[in-house]
Design a protein around this motif. Structure first.
Motif, PDB file in Angstrom:
ATOM      1  N   LEU A   1      -4.881  35.309  49.405  1.00 46.28           N
ATOM      2  CA  LEU A   1      -3.519  35.339  49.942  1.00 46.28           C
ATOM      3  C   LEU A   1      -3.190  36.730  50.488  1.00 46.28           C
ATOM      4  CD1 LEU A   1      -0.830  33.864  50.362  1.00 46.28           C
ATOM      5  CD2 LEU A   1      -0.156  34.626  48.057  1.00 46.28           C
ATOM      6  N   ARG A   2      -3.476  37.745  49.707  1.00 42.11           N
ATOM      7  CA  ARG A   2      -3.129  39.121  50.088  1.00 42.11           C
ATOM      8  C   ARG A   2      -3.760  39.519  51.429  1.00 42.11           C
ATOM      9  NH1 ARG A   2      -1.787  43.851  46.609  1.00 42.11           N
ATOM     10  NH2 ARG A   2      -1.788  45.600  48.036  1.00 42.11           N
ATOM     11  N   TYR A   3      -5.018  39.128  51.617  1.00 42.30           N
ATOM     12  CA  TYR A   3      -5.744  39.549  52.823  1.00 42.30           C
ATOM     13  C   TYR A   3      -5.830  38.428  53.862  1.00 42.30           C
ATOM     14  CZ  TYR A   3      -7.015  43.174  49.484  1.00 42.30           C
ATOM     15  OH  TYR A   3      -6.954  44.171  48.550  1.00 42.30           O
TER      16      TYR A   3
ATOM     17  N   GLY B   1     -16.625  38.500  55.012  1.00 41.89           N
ATOM     18  CA  GLY B   1     -16.298  39.846  55.476  1.00 41.89           C
ATOM     19  C   GLY B   1     -15.374  40.551  54.495  1.00 41.89           C
ATOM     20  N   GLN B   2     -14.413  39.807  53.947  1.00 41.20           N
ATOM     21  CA  GLN B   2     -13.508  40.423  52.969  1.00 41.20           C
ATOM     22  C   GLN B   2     -14.290  40.886  51.734  1.00 41.20           C
ATOM     23  OE1 GLN B   2     -10.249  41.070  53.664  1.00 41.20           O
ATOM     24  NE2 GLN B   2     -10.365  42.328  51.817  1.00 41.20           N
ATOM     25  N   GLU B   3     -15.283  40.101  51.342  1.00 36.99           N
ATOM     26  CA  GLU B   3     -16.121  40.538  50.210  1.00 36.99           C
ATOM     27  C   GLU B   3     -16.894  41.800  50.565  1.00 36.99           C
ATOM     28  OE1 GLU B   3     -18.500  37.378  48.495  1.00 36.99           O
ATOM     29  OE2 GLU B   3     -16.831  35.969  48.672  1.00 36.99           O
ATOM     30  N   ARG B   4     -17.337  41.904  51.824  1.00 37.69           N
ATOM     31  CA  ARG B   4     -18.033  43.136  52.240  1.00 37.69           C
ATOM     32  C   ARG B   4     -17.082  44.329  52.205  1.00 37.69           C
ATOM     33  NH1 ARG B   4     -21.295  40.038  55.818  1.00 37.69           N
ATOM     34  NH2 ARG B   4     -19.814  40.179  57.527  1.00 37.69           N
ATOM     35  N   ILE B   5     -15.838  44.104  52.648  1.00 37.53           N
ATOM     36  CA  ILE B   5     -14.846  45.188  52.609  1.00 37.53           C
ATOM     37  C   ILE B   5     -14.607  45.596  51.150  1.00 37.53           C
ATOM     38  CG2 ILE B   5     -12.411  45.748  53.010  1.00 37.53           C
ATOM     39  CD1 ILE B   5     -12.545  43.959  55.524  1.00 37.53           C
ATOM     40  N   ARG B   6     -14.502  44.602  50.271  1.00 38.33           N
ATOM     41  CA  ARG B   6     -14.246  44.903  48.859  1.00 38.33           C
ATOM     42  C   ARG B   6     -15.408  45.661  48.216  1.00 38.33           C
ATOM     43  NH1 ARG B   6     -13.280  39.969  44.864  1.00 38.33           N
ATOM     44  NH2 ARG B   6     -15.519  39.812  45.266  1.00 38.33           N
ATOM     45  N   LYS B   7     -16.601  45.379  48.661  1.00 42.91           N
ATOM     46  CA  LYS B   7     -17.774  46.090  48.149  1.00 42.91           C
ATOM     47  C   LYS B   7     -17.878  47.506  48.700  1.00 42.91           C
ATOM     48  CE  LYS B   7     -22.007  44.698  48.301  1.00 42.91           C
ATOM     49  NZ  LYS B   7     -23.138  43.999  48.927  1.00 42.91           N
TER      50      LYS B   7
ATOM     51  N   ALA C   1      -7.075  51.328  52.178  1.00 47.75           N
ATOM     52  CA  ALA C   1      -6.612  50.757  50.913  1.00 47.75           C
ATOM     53  C   ALA C   1      -5.918  49.420  51.145  1.00 47.75           C
ATOM     54  CB  ALA C   1      -5.659  51.727  50.218  1.00 47.75           C
ATOM     55  N   ALA C   2      -5.084  49.360  52.167  1.00 50.66           N
ATOM     56  CA  ALA C   2      -4.364  48.109  52.451  1.00 50.66           C
ATOM     57  C   ALA C   2      -5.328  46.986  52.796  1.00 50.66           C
ATOM     58  CB  ALA C   2      -3.377  48.337  53.600  1.00 50.66           C
ATOM     59  N   ALA C   3      -6.436  47.332  53.451  1.00 49.86           N
ATOM     60  CA  ALA C   3      -7.415  46.319  53.854  1.00 49.86           C
ATOM     61  C   ALA C   3      -8.267  45.845  52.686  1.00 49.86           C
ATOM     62  CB  ALA C   3      -8.322  46.881  54.956  1.00 49.86           C
ATOM     63  N   GLY C   4      -8.186  46.561  51.554  1.00 42.92           N
ATOM     64  CA  GLY C   4      -8.915  46.113  50.377  1.00 42.92           C
ATOM     65  C   GLY C   4     -10.296  46.717  50.201  1.00 42.92           C
ATOM     66  N   VAL C   5     -10.528  47.887  50.803  1.00 45.61           N
ATOM     67  CA  VAL C   5     -11.791  48.599  50.553  1.00 45.61           C
ATOM     68  C   VAL C   5     -11.866  48.879  49.047  1.00 45.61           C
ATOM     69  CG1 VAL C   5     -13.049  50.755  50.933  1.00 45.61           C
ATOM     70  CG2 VAL C   5     -11.920  49.603  52.853  1.00 45.61           C
ATOM     71  N   GLY C   6     -12.958  48.473  48.424  1.00 41.97           N
ATOM     72  CA  GLY C   6     -13.032  48.463  46.959  1.00 41.97           C
ATOM     73  C   GLY C   6     -12.931  49.826  46.317  1.00 41.97           C
ATOM     74  N   THR C   7     -13.601  50.812  46.904  1.00 40.81           N
ATOM     75  CA  THR C   7     -13.568  52.164  46.348  1.00 40.81           C
ATOM     76  C   THR C   7     -13.273  53.153  47.455  1.00 40.81           C
ATOM     77  OG1 THR C   7     -15.219  51.563  44.699  1.00 40.81           O
ATOM     78  CG2 THR C   7     -14.847  53.924  45.065  1.00 40.81           C
ATOM     79  N   VAL C   8     -12.228  53.947  47.241  1.00 39.82           N
ATOM     80  CA  VAL C   8     -11.839  54.956  48.215  1.00 39.82           C
ATOM     81  C   VAL C   8     -11.904  56.321  47.534  1.00 39.82           C
ATOM     82  CG1 VAL C   8      -9.914  55.850  49.565  1.00 39.82           C
ATOM     83  CG2 VAL C   8     -10.377  53.406  49.563  1.00 39.82           C
ATOM     84  N   GLY C   9     -12.686  57.221  48.101  1.00 40.52           N
ATOM     85  CA  GLY C   9     -12.760  58.583  47.593  1.00 40.52           C
ATOM     86  C   GLY C   9     -11.879  59.499  48.417  1.00 40.52           C
ATOM     87  N   VAL C  10     -11.263  60.471  47.756  1.00 39.86           N
ATOM     88  CA  VAL C  10     -10.431  61.460  48.447  1.00 39.86           C
ATOM     89  C   VAL C  10     -10.931  62.846  48.070  1.00 39.86           C
ATOM     90  CG1 VAL C  10      -8.081  62.185  48.991  1.00 39.86           C
ATOM     91  CG2 VAL C  10      -8.465  59.941  47.979  1.00 39.86           C
ATOM     92  N   CYS C  11     -11.303  63.626  49.065  1.00 35.68           N
ATOM     93  CA  CYS C  11     -11.771  64.991  48.825  1.00 35.68           C
ATOM     94  C   CYS C  11     -10.810  65.967  49.496  1.00 35.68           C
ATOM     95  CB  CYS C  11     -13.190  65.163  49.376  1.00 35.68           C
ATOM     96  SG  CYS C  11     -13.888  66.804  49.106  1.00 35.68           S
ATOM     97  N   ASP C  12     -10.139  66.785  48.682  1.00 34.54           N
ATOM     98  CA  ASP C  12      -9.200  67.774  49.226  1.00 34.54           C
ATOM     99  C   ASP C  12      -8.915  68.788  48.128  1.00 34.54           C
ATOM    100  OD1 ASP C  12      -6.820  67.404  51.782  1.00 34.54           O
ATOM    101  OD2 ASP C  12      -6.798  69.096  50.357  1.00 34.54           O
TER     102      ASP C  12
ATOM    103  N   LEU D   1       0.123  51.238  46.708  1.00 36.24           N
ATOM    104  CA  LEU D   1      -0.041  50.281  47.800  1.00 36.24           C
ATOM    105  C   LEU D   1      -0.932  49.123  47.378  1.00 36.24           C
ATOM    106  CD1 LEU D   1       0.078  49.437  50.830  1.00 36.24           C
ATOM    107  CD2 LEU D   1      -1.771  51.051  51.248  1.00 36.24           C
ATOM    108  N   ASN D   2      -2.051  49.439  46.708  1.00 38.10           N
ATOM    109  CA  ASN D   2      -3.013  48.383  46.373  1.00 38.10           C
ATOM    110  C   ASN D   2      -3.731  48.698  45.068  1.00 38.10           C
ATOM    111  OD1 ASN D   2      -4.889  46.368  46.244  1.00 38.10           O
ATOM    112  ND2 ASN D   2      -5.578  46.596  48.372  1.00 38.10           N
ATOM    113  N   PRO D   3      -3.244  48.134  43.958  1.00 40.12           N
ATOM    114  CA  PRO D   3      -3.854  48.416  42.655  1.00 40.12           C
ATOM    115  C   PRO D   3      -5.292  47.906  42.551  1.00 40.12           C
ATOM    116  CG  PRO D   3      -1.743  47.266  42.426  1.00 40.12           C
ATOM    117  CD  PRO D   3      -2.090  47.225  43.869  1.00 40.12           C
TER     118      PRO D   3
END
Ligand SMILES: [Zn+2]
Length: 266
Positions: A9-11, A24-30, A50-61, A96-98
């Motif tokens: 539903l979300r995506y 494709g959504q499973e690929r995005i989640r992976k 994040a909104a698209a549902g990418v499973g892991t997002v790293g932030v370097c700053d 935005l996306n837990p």
């Protein structure tokens, strides 16, 4: 693992696209995507990934949020002033996306820590703001064989290029060395309009999603030049340089190193 009903539903607005679908959504989640720099480019890139549902997002700053950031770095808000950008960005992504796991890298990317930080990521977004950082992101991604999406912005203009090691040229193939410090104005000197950063950062997220999905034509070997004043895009074709110090033939390659250079492209 198949998608849950809540995920379907979300995506649903992107799953309905024939280029995405459930698989494709499973690929995005992976997908595991690192965003280097949680600034003008990194903000929209992080939010859309994040909104698209990418499973892991790293932030370097390594920076903290200051008031001059808020005019364009839309992942941060006024209550975040003084906070580490990785913390502020991580909170915004979770809000935005837990369903997205956030990995915080609260350091400046360097030649010595880049190989370790890049390990395990499928793609990188270059949201850095200095030429030295841009060359380092390029060289580190090429060395680690990780695709990445470059962007640089200043004033009303921006550039965009996707680098897939082994499949096309890298940033260093045509911008061989960083300009001497002081020869190119910084964002603090020359200025930047927020939506220019927003447009280019969003396009970086689009390229990453295409990469994860394996659809469309990536900006490999095509440098896009964006002019916000005339609202126009131009494209310059580029080829891999076999003498490139980053991606060239083995006898021309240099080991990963930090470079001293000035300038800002955020
Ligand atoms: Zn190259």
């Amino acid at each position: 693992m198949t998608l849950t009903d809540a995920e379907i539903l979300r995506y649903s607005r992107q799953i309905i696209l024939p280029q995405v679908g459930g698989a494709g959504q499973e690929r995005i989640r992976k997908g595991r995507v690192l965003v280097v720099g949680a600034g003008g480019l990194g903000s929209p890139a992080l939010l859309y990934l994040a909104a698209a549902g990418v499973g892991t997002v790293g932030v370097c700053d390594h920076d903290v949020v200051d008031s001059t950031n808020l005019q364009r770095q839309v992942i941060h808000a006024t209550p975040d002033l003084g906070r580490a950008k990785v913390d502020s960005a991580a909170d915004a992504v979770r809000h935005l996306n837990p369903g997205v796991a956030v990995v915080r890298h609260p350091v400046r990317l360097t030649a010595s820590n880049a190989p370790g930080i890049l390990t395990g990521y499928d793609a990188v977004v270059d949201g850095t703001d200095t030429f030295a950082s841009k060359f380092l992101v390029n060289d580190a991604c090429v060395a680690a064989d990780v695709p990445y999406v470059f962007s640089g912005i200043l004033g009303f203009e921006g550039q965009l290029l996707t680098v897939v090691p082994g499949r096309g040229p890298c940033y260093r193939c045509f911008f061989r060395e960083p300009p001497p410090p002081g020869s190119v104005p910084t964002c603090a000197q020359a200025g930047i309009l927020g939506p220019v950063a927003g447009a280019l950062g969003s396009l970086q997220a689009l390229e990453v999603l295409k990469l994860l999905l394996g659809v469309g034509e990536l900006l490999v070997g095509r440098l896009v030049l964006f002019d916000g004043l005339s609202l126009s895009f131009r494209e310059v074709g580029l080829e891999r340089d076999p003498r490139c110090p980053a991606c060239g033939d083995p006898e021309h390659r240099r080991p990963l190193a930090d470079e001293a250079a000035g300038g800002c492209t955020r």
